[in-house]
Design an enzyme around this catalytic site. Structure first.
Site, PDB file in Angstrom:
ATOM      1  CE  LYS A 196      14.686 -21.038  87.665  1.00 53.70           C
ATOM      2  NZ  LYS A 196      13.500 -21.644  88.277  1.00 53.70           N
ATOM      3  NE  ARG A 206       9.044 -17.161  84.467  1.00 51.79           N
ATOM      4  CZ  ARG A 206       9.884 -16.157  84.656  1.00 51.79           C
ATOM      5  NH1 ARG A 206       9.525 -14.932  84.270  1.00 51.79           N
ATOM      6  NH2 ARG A 206      11.050 -16.361  85.222  1.00 51.79           N
ATOM      7  CE  LYS A 249      15.054 -23.444  84.499  1.00 51.44           C
ATOM      8  NZ  LYS A 249      14.038 -23.583  85.468  1.00 51.44           N
ATOM      9  CE1 TYR A 314       9.615 -28.771  79.082  1.00 52.32           C
ATOM     10  CE2 TYR A 314      11.448 -27.356  78.413  1.00 52.32           C
ATOM     11  CZ  TYR A 314      10.456 -27.691  79.317  1.00 52.32           C
ATOM     12  OH  TYR A 314      10.316 -26.956  80.465  1.00 52.32           O
TER      13      TYR A 314
END
Ligand code: PBG
Length: 323
Positions: A196, A206, A249, A314
């Site tokens: 990550k 965020r 990621k 998403y």
């Protein structure tokens, strides 16, 4: 191989059915996991400017959304929590009646067929927004491990089918494995966010998770973007500690990392197509600069072609409708 004019690669591109026959990589709804954000309250659905189509939802509406995703054929969701209150020790991350724990119980009842994965991290629950405990401006490693392990165990006790630690503390996979096994949960897989990176592409997330660090940044624990060999060491260590799936990621700026991990390791590999990757396409599509559906499918196919087995995206629900 004989060259032109005997060989003409355009021959197999002439029609949609020819192209379909020789297509090397296919997008499968069964490989996708849909991230969801749960917040306190009732009847709350708070759309987010930076993440069009995604919302924070209270448990009741979260269940509706999860039910719809399942009905469309999305196999699993990844849960993030926005707690009532934050403190220095991230108490709500591991509280038995924390927001994620309550959501898990509700989802387990409402949508039993849906795979429930939880993001295990402290940053949404700490007042300073860092992923671990902080002392004198330093993010501490070893004392954070115990809280991460408690968080993971509390998720599993509330019904999580798999846990996904995203904090990037050294040793967290082993700590979580130990805690789960110690409580008879040895069958629960760990999806480790192994490589990550400290990325600008988490920006919209965020805002949604309200988890931007109050001071400094995450570069002392998330990876330095230029490092590929170090990413493979992270994967190797997580595997040694008991990771069942390793994750890279973000996804698109790190396709080389996915491909290198695929070449080196035989575990399933996941990739997280993060908020910024999604938001860029949404923003350009909203201006008519590109076709969202084509750009999204092309992005997800690229991630699979690089070697990912599982994609966190998403777009999961939309893909279900497109395919
Ligand atoms: C929590 C976490 C983050 C994301 C997933 N888990 C944010 C961060 O590390 O700052 C990002 C997901 C996204 O951008 O879609 N540590």
């Amino acid at each position: 191989m004989s060259a032109f004019p005997v060989t003409r690669l355009r021959r197999l591109r002439r029609t949609p059915s020819l192209r379909s026959l020789v297509r090397e990589t296919k997008l499968d709804l069964g490989d996708l996991v849909y991230p969801l954000f749960v917040c306190p309250g009732e009847g709350v659905e708070e759309p987010l400017e930076g993440l069009p189509g995604i919302a924070r939802r209270s448990i009741d509406l979260l269940c509706d959304e999860a039910e719809e995703a399942a009905r469309l054929g999305v196999p699993g969701v990844l849960l993030f929590g926005i707690p009532e209150a934050k403190d220095d020790v991230a108490s709500e991350a591991y509280a038995a009646d924390g927001i994620v724990q309550r959501a898990l119980r509700a989802l387990g009842e409402r949508v039993p067929e849906l795979l429930l994965v939880t993001d295990v991290c402290l940053c949404e629950y700490t007042s300073h927004g860092h992923c671990g405990l902080v002392r004198d401006g330093e993010v501490l490693n070893d004392v954070t491990l115990e809280l991460l392990a408690r968080t993971a165990l509390s998720h599993v006790e509330a019904g999580a089918d798999a846990v996904a630690p995203s904090d990037m503390m050294d040793g967290r996979v082993g700590a979580i494995r130990g805690a789960l096994d110690g409580e008879g949960r040895e069958h629960v897989p760990i999806v480790a966010y192994s490589a990550k990176f400290a990325s600008a592409f988490y920006g919209p997330f965020r805002e949604v998770a309200d988890s931007a660090p109050a001071f400094g940044d995450r570069r002392s624990y998330q990876m330095d973007p230029p490092n590929l060999r170090e990413a493979l060491r992270e994967c190797e260590l997580d595997i040694a500690e008991g990771a069942d799936v390793i994750m890279v990621k973000p996804a698109l700026p790190y396709l080389d990392v996915i491909a290198a991990a695929r070449a080196r390791f035989d575990l399933p590999i996941a990739a997280y197509n993060v908020s910024g990757e999604y938001a860029m396409v949404k923003a350009a599509a909203a201006r008519g600069w590109l076709d969202e559906r084509q750009a999204a499918i092309e992005s997800l196919i690229a991630i699979k072609r690089a070697g990912a087995d599982v994609i966190f995206t998403y777009w999961a629900k939309e893909v279900a409708q497109w395919l």
